[in-house]
Scaffold this motif. Structure first.
Motif, mmCIF file in Angstrom:
data_model
loop_
_atom_site.group_PDB
_atom_site.id
_atom_site.type_symbol
_atom_site.label_atom_id
_atom_site.label_comp_id
_atom_site.label_asym_id
_atom_site.label_seq_id
_atom_site.Cartn_x
_atom_site.Cartn_y
_atom_site.Cartn_z
ATOM 1 N N ILE A 74 -0.499 -31.780 -7.815
ATOM 2 C CA ILE A 74 0.346 -30.255 -7.509
ATOM 3 C C ILE A 74 0.748 -29.898 -6.636
ATOM 4 C CG2 ILE A 74 1.131 -27.897 -8.784
ATOM 5 C CD1 ILE A 74 -0.770 -28.995 -11.018
ATOM 6 N N VAL A 119 4.185 -23.656 -9.125
ATOM 7 C CA VAL A 119 3.565 -23.631 -7.736
ATOM 8 C C VAL A 119 4.042 -23.370 -6.597
ATOM 9 C CG1 VAL A 119 1.968 -24.652 -5.507
ATOM 10 C CG2 VAL A 119 1.443 -23.945 -8.160
ATOM 11 N N LEU A 122 5.625 -19.967 -6.780
ATOM 12 C CA LEU A 122 4.984 -19.362 -5.868
ATOM 13 C C LEU A 122 4.846 -19.202 -4.384
ATOM 14 C CD1 LEU A 122 2.111 -19.270 -8.186
ATOM 15 C CD2 LEU A 122 3.518 -17.801 -8.170
ATOM 16 N N LEU A 123 4.482 -20.532 -3.647
ATOM 17 C CA LEU A 123 4.756 -19.684 -2.488
ATOM 18 C C LEU A 123 5.550 -19.236 -1.689
ATOM 19 C CD1 LEU A 123 3.677 -23.567 -1.805
ATOM 20 C CD2 LEU A 123 2.028 -21.319 -1.663
ATOM 21 N N TRP B 36 5.374 -11.078 -1.494
ATOM 22 C CA TRP B 36 6.079 -11.006 -2.449
ATOM 23 C C TRP B 36 7.007 -9.905 -2.399
ATOM 24 C CZ3 TRP B 36 4.933 -14.984 -5.087
ATOM 25 C CH2 TRP B 36 3.586 -15.599 -4.915
ATOM 26 N N ASN B 119 8.128 -8.637 -9.869
ATOM 27 C CA ASN B 119 8.281 -9.797 -9.283
ATOM 28 C C ASN B 119 7.459 -9.213 -8.374
ATOM 29 O OD1 ASN B 119 7.107 -12.329 -7.939
ATOM 30 N ND2 ASN B 119 9.081 -12.801 -7.069
ATOM 31 N N PRO B 124 2.195 -12.384 -8.666
ATOM 32 C CA PRO B 124 1.744 -13.101 -9.744
ATOM 33 C C PRO B 124 0.623 -14.478 -9.195
ATOM 34 C CG PRO B 124 4.052 -13.851 -8.113
ATOM 35 C CD PRO B 124 3.006 -12.594 -7.799
ATOM 36 N N MET B 125 -0.212 -13.877 -8.184
ATOM 37 C CA MET B 125 -1.371 -15.180 -8.512
ATOM 38 C C MET B 125 -2.315 -13.549 -9.371
ATOM 39 S SD MET B 125 -0.953 -16.899 -5.987
ATOM 40 C CE MET B 125 0.291 -17.307 -4.386
ATOM 41 N N LEU B 128 -2.773 -15.175 -12.967
ATOM 42 C CA LEU B 128 -2.868 -16.552 -13.050
ATOM 43 C C LEU B 128 -4.547 -16.250 -12.990
ATOM 44 C CD1 LEU B 128 -1.630 -18.963 -11.733
ATOM 45 C CD2 LEU B 128 -2.759 -19.046 -10.185
ATOM 46 N N LYS B 129 -5.025 -15.297 -12.513
ATOM 47 C CA LYS B 129 -6.334 -14.789 -12.719
ATOM 48 C C LYS B 129 -6.968 -14.490 -14.442
ATOM 49 C CE LYS B 129 -7.756 -15.185 -7.982
ATOM 50 N NZ LYS B 129 -7.815 -14.227 -6.411
ATOM 51 N N ILE B 142 -3.574 -25.783 -11.141
ATOM 52 C CA ILE B 142 -2.883 -24.022 -10.649
ATOM 53 C C ILE B 142 -3.175 -23.574 -9.160
ATOM 54 C CG2 ILE B 142 -1.184 -22.859 -10.747
ATOM 55 C CD1 ILE B 142 -0.032 -24.212 -13.041
ATOM 56 N N ILE B 146 -2.842 -24.077 -5.341
ATOM 57 C CA ILE B 146 -2.140 -22.774 -4.351
ATOM 58 C C ILE B 146 -3.066 -22.474 -2.881
ATOM 59 C CG2 ILE B 146 -2.510 -20.782 -4.352
ATOM 60 C CD1 ILE B 146 -1.081 -20.485 -7.027
ATOM 61 N N ASN B 147 -4.253 -22.617 -3.153
ATOM 62 C CA ASN B 147 -5.345 -23.011 -2.636
ATOM 63 C C ASN B 147 -5.176 -24.352 -1.436
ATOM 64 O OD1 ASN B 147 -6.494 -20.544 -3.859
ATOM 65 N ND2 ASN B 147 -8.532 -21.469 -4.092
#
Lengths: 254, 301, 531
Positions: A74, A119, A122-123, B36, B119, B124-125, B128-129, B142, B146-147
């Protein structure tokens, strides 16, 4: 039995997701307000369906290895997508999804496609109502790629992959146009969809819209880049992914 | 909520403007300096583009034939695309038609701005958590992605640079030389990551029988099918039928049960609950209100 | 705490037959007591890592392969269980922390294991406190993992491995990816942990000299399937993988071997052994002429106004801490790298102005991660591609590779070669055209002593009156062994240009281990000692 269940879920998920896109062609009511309600309903239903389909493929015993592999692919695809973004007609997000789904199967392909779009959004911070539709679209591309027949003849396999790249590029393009068509064109123009009209009439107007807005040419660009990338990297990537599949203990297909 | 009520009372473009303006004001008032927040201008441009496209489309692909009080009179062009299929471009356009295009466009713009506001203010992170247990696997994949993404960009750059040191094919044919080392690295990394997860207890679920698993999957399939069929039936029949509606609603109910079921049988605990703070709830309510007002505003129109 | 009975482990080929005739681990019997601090050593590929992984189920579940015998931990037979069934008892720390992290902030990472095991929040709270105190990471708790230094990351990884109350800690070369400061940080945390917590620790490590004085026992994995365990001073009959201090003891017949520098220095002073003068190679003709070379990134000068001539037949080492400009200088010399001013002349031509192919023919560079240059599926393909590209006689690269690394089955995937073999392969590929300049950027990273020794021999082999070799490194022992000339770099400036005897001698600021032990003028590396 296991095979039957997974085939069933692939089919149902595929059909249901397609329906989420193609409703403007089927809508029966001719009242403008009901068509607008439909728009609202689908903008809400899309994320829900997406969630359900994702869950459907993720439920069951996903091992840590498959999950980690999924995670890195991903990330890789999201990054590759960013590399290609901004250049008109270049679409780099597809080839890895197609090749990975070819090796790992439909469910994997769907999750990979949908999540990598998520993703990369998101980035870049580009989250909006269109996101679930894009995720669903690329997810479907992956879903379909999992059903490409495997052949022992290398050239034949390549041919299948390239054919699929072309078809899926156009398919994805028309899905995207289908969803934004009612929104962007609105009602009351000569290329708008007309709620309640026969499918064929709406289809004709749809293709006019595609041509006029240049969506068609984007699709050509997408098909060309995806095919070229698949041809260039296919052999090497499939070998690498197969090696990974063995290490990850992923059962091929299904 | 006051916003929503006023918006639902009338649907003039003015109200929609107000919704958009409120969204933007809120963003400007509360945003912090994260990446963001900087995307606000992107949503503003997008909203403007949507309005412009709507209006332009209405002018170019005009459907009206000689309205009574034309606002704008343009020459008409008729294109024949194929036998019997023709496309009419431009022509006279009425004020009413123009206004409806503008309102439609504004409505979409208001929706985009409302989503954009949410947003920009809520990372949004964070969302996710706080995913429910059912989505744990996908959320894990996901967040791994991202990491890893910044590392991947670094290693792509590294390999791209180093590639000049070894003679190999040029141009686009050199692509495998770039992708393969990165992918191999990535896969190696994913295996050690998986080892780390397993060695720390990932996958140690409470025992769930194969049968329970199967039932869960079928519930999910049933939910998807029913929602799809129900909504589809609702669409193709001109009037709303009780049966269609009940299938769709049953589908939704199944979906809820399914999501609950998927979360069962995990023995994980959550040390740091990403509890939604009151600010998050306010934001959520506000976004919903703005969306509702944007939609209903037009429905009344 | 740990009991192994007749443990046998072999890796299998895809067809199900064992990869090697003797198993990787052959009938291993082993006892480790509660709270024992054990150093695990052995040459690369001997099975150190495999042994550790059998203790938490990663072997065979993640590595593949066949295991027989019994693994008994804390009185429970866990043979053949999944890794997650070991998780409450065994913590595991890997070489590269960043690839091992599942979450993105320190606190989330630390509690991840406890969450997976379903530990109640109140209990996690109780357990976290003493651990973050021992590892001294209290200030880091809410930082993103990506912003930590390597040493800090590894300390977080250790905390994460222990937070669920694990009684056994396995560490698989935890410092191999760290620089000197990071490694010191991690190893001193481990010492503290061993003293204060009562956790049983098994540490596989090739920076043996740093920890050997602290451990209770040493376990040697010999590479022939056998494993022995005993007192640190008695365990090093096989010196192949041992640090210079152990080798020295072995050469001089010390019994038991010295494991601390102080001890060795005292013995050396008593015995005062003979040593020969270091053989340095005379400079040949001038190959490279570097004139007022500058590299700046933004406002930062990575390399400031450098003048330097490099001669054939010599190995020139460029030394300096991380960030001193070594890598920038290497790239600038190669010609591809950024330069803001200056020239690098090779036979009167600037390397930056050479055509791409001509430059590749004349200047060979080995980047920090040599494997980045490998992208084909088999060793044979890589060798062939190299011949084709260099337009040399088929087999040229293969011959060179065989000289450097010996004969190796060419159907193997390049990624399955050891780090040392990969380096040899990249050397062979890059030198297929007999380049006049060879640049190596930190080549000893991740290599154990045996592989370093092999590389030193390879560099001797590649030395020629037509070639100059440039080596960027902060590995003092390696430079002491191979270099003829040492350039010290500090903040982008050359602060010293000396022979290794001056640069690394006992009076210098950067003495080699042997120089520290002997305190003798002119002695820097082990091959000078006569025994």
């Amino acid at each position: 039995m296991k095979n039957l269940v997974s085939r069933l879920s692939v089919t149902i998920a595929g059909v249901a997701s397609l329906l989420m896109f193609s409703w403007p062609l089927f809508i029966a009511s001719s009242s403008v307000s009901e068509a607008t309600t439909a728009q609202t309903v689908f903008i809400v239903l899309m994320p829900l369906t997406l969630l359900l389909v994702l869950l459907e493929f993720a439920t069951g015993e996903i091992s840590s290895r498959q999950l980690a592999l999924l995670g890195v692919l991903i990330a890789l695809n999201a990054v590759i997508r960013l590399l290609g973004a901004g250049t008109a007609g270049i679409e780099t997000a597809f080839f890895l999804v197609i090749l990975a789904a070819y090796v790992f199967g439909s469910g994997f392909g769907f999750i990979l496609g949908a999540s990598s779009i998520f993703v990369s959004a998101l980035l870049t911070g580009g989250i909006g109502p269109w996101l679930p539709f894009q995720m669903m679209g690329v997810g479907l591309v992956g879903l379909g790629a999992g059903t490409i027949p495997h052949s022992s003849n290398k050239n034949l396999s390549k041919l299948y992959l390239v054919l699929y790249s072309i078809i899926s590029s156009f398919f994805y393009g028309s899905l995207m146009t289908l969803w934004n068509w009612p929104y962007l064109a609105g009602t009351g123009t000569s290329i708008s969809y007309v709620a309640g009209d026969p499918i064929l009439d709406n289809l004709v107007r749809f293709f006019q819209y595609e041509l006029v807005t240049g969506g068609f040419f984007w699709d050509i660009g997408r098909a060309v880049t995806t095919s070229v990338l698949v041809l260039l990297t296919g052999t090497a990537l499939i070998a690498t992914l197969n090696r990974a599949a063995i290490r990850a203990g992923v059962i091929r297909r299904g | 909520m006051a916003l929503a009520i006023t918006a639902s009372l009338s649907a003039t473009p003015l109200v929609l403007f107000a919704i958009g303006a409120v969204s933007m004001l809120l963003v400007l008032a509360f945003r912090d300096e994260s990446a963001w927040s900087r995307s606000v201008s992107f949503y503003l441009k997008l909203a403007a583009a949507v309005v412009a496209i709507r209006v332009l489309f209405r002018i170019i692909f005009n459907l009206e034939s000689s309205p009574a009080n034309p606002l704008l009179v343009l020459p008409e062009i008729n294109l024949t695309l194929a036998e019997g299929v023709s496309l009419k471009l431009f022509g006279s356009i009425s004020a009413l038609s123009f206004q409806s295009a503008l309102t439609d466009g504004l409505r979409l713009a208001a929706i985009i701005l409302a989503v954009g506001m949410a947003n920009s203010l809520a990372n949004p992170m964070k969302l996710l958590k706080s995913t429910p247990g059912a989505l744990y696997e996908i959320a894990t994949a996901i967040s791994i992605a991202i990491n890893l993404a910044p590392q991947l960009i670094a290693s792509l750059n590294r390999v791209r640079r180093v590639r000049g040191l070894r003679g190999q094919s040029k141009g686009i044919r050199a692509l495998p030389g770039l992708v393969i080392p990165v992918l191999e690295d990535t896969i190696d990394q994913s295996m050690s990551l998986a080892a780390s997860m397993s060695a720390r207890g990932f996958g140690r679920k409470g025992q769930r029988s194969k049968m329970a698993l199967k039932i869960t999957r079928f519930t999910g399939l049933a939910a998807i099918t029913m929602i799809a069929v129900g909504v589809f039936l609702l669409l193709i029949t001109p009037t709303t039928q009780v049966l269609d509606l009940s299938i769709a609603i049953a589908g939704l109910a199944f979906a809820v049960v399914y999501i609950k079921m998927s979360a069962l049988g995990s023995l994980r605990t959550k040390y740091r609950k990403q509890a939604f703070q009151s600010g998050d709830y306010c934001l959520f309510a506000l976004t919903a209100a703005l969306l509702v007002s944007a939609f209903t505003g037009v429905l009344q129109f | 705490m740990i009991t192994l009975r007749d443990l046998t482990f072999s890796y299998l080929k895809p067809d199900g037959t064992p990869v090697t005739e003797t198993p990787q681990l052959n009938r291993v019997n082993l006892e480790v007591a509660e709270g024992e601090f054990v150093l695990v050593c052995g040459p690369t590929g001997s099975g150190k890592s495999t042994l550790l992984k059998t203790l938490n189920g990663l072997a065979p579940r993640f590595t593949g392969g066949l295991l027989s015998g019994e693994v008994i931990l804390d009185g429970k037979d866990l043979t053949g269980k999944e890794p997650h069934d070991f998780a409450h008892l065994v913590g595991f720390v890997n070489q590269q922390p960043e690839g091992f992290f599942v979450t993105d902030t320190v606190i989330d990472e630390i509690v991840y294991g406890a969450e997976q095991l379903g530990m109640p929040v109140a209990e996690i709270d109780d357990r976290i406190k003493p651990i973050i105190e021992i590892l001294n990471i209290g200030d880091l708790l809410y930082r993103p993992l990506a912003t930590l230094s390597g040493g800090q990351q590894q300390r977080v990884a250790i905390a994460a491995a222990l937070v669920a109350g694990q009684k056994i800690l396995l560490l698989d070369e935890p410092t191999s990816a760290l620089d000197f400061a990071g490694a010191t940080e991690v190893l001193s945390s481990l010492k503290k942990l061993a003293h204060e917590s009562g956790v049983t620790i098994l540490l596989a490590e090739h920076r043996i000299s740093r920890v050997i004085a602290e451990v209770d026992s040493v376990l040697v994995v010999h590479g022939d399937g056998s494993v022995t365990k005993g007192d640190p001073a008695t365990q090093f009959n096989d010196a192949r993988f041992a640090p210079p201090i152990i080798q020295l003891g072995a050469m001089l017949g010390w019994k038991p071997l010295s494991i601390s520098t102080e001890d060795a220095a005292a013995r050396w002073a008593k015995q005062s052994p003979d040593f020969q003068e270091k053989k340095l190679h005379e400079p040949g003709k001038k190959i490279l002429e570097i004139d007022s070379l500058k590299v700046t990134f933004g406002n930062v000068a990575a390399v400031s106004a450098t003048n330097l001539d490099l001669y054939a037949n010599q190995v020139t080492a460029i030394m300096g801490e991380n960030g001193s400009g070594k890598t920038s200088l290497c790239w600038a010399i190669q010609g591809l790298g950024e330069r803001s001013a200056g020239t690098v002349l090779l036979d009167g031509q600037d390397t930056a102005e050479l055509a791409r192919d001509a430059r590749l023919d004349l200047v060979a560079m080995i980047p920090q991660r040599a494997a980045d240059l490998l992208f084909l599926h088999s060793l044979a393909d890589e060798l062939k591609e190299s011949d084709t590209f260099a337009q040399v006689e088929p087999g040229t690269t293969a011959n060179l590779f065989a000289q450097l690394a010996g004969r190796i089955d060419t159907s193997i995937h390049p990624r399955d070669l050891s780090a040392g073999q990969q380096l040899a392969l990249v050397l062979a590929i890059q030198l297929a055209k007999q380049a006049k300049v060879l640049i190596l950027d930190e080549p000893t990273r991740g290599l154990d002593y045996a592989a370093k020794r092999a590389l030193a021999k390879q560099l001797q082999l590649l030395r020629s009156p037509e070639r100059t070799i440039v080596l960027a490194s902060h590995d003092v022992e390696f430079v002491a062994e191979v270099a003829d000339r040492v350039i010290k770099l500090q903040a982008g400036q050359i602060v010293a240009d000396q022979s290794p005897i001056e640069a690394l001698g006992w009076k210098s600021q950067l003495p080699s281990q042997l120089a520290q032990i002997s305190r003798a003028d002119g002695l820097v590396s082990i091959e000078q000692v006569l025994a």
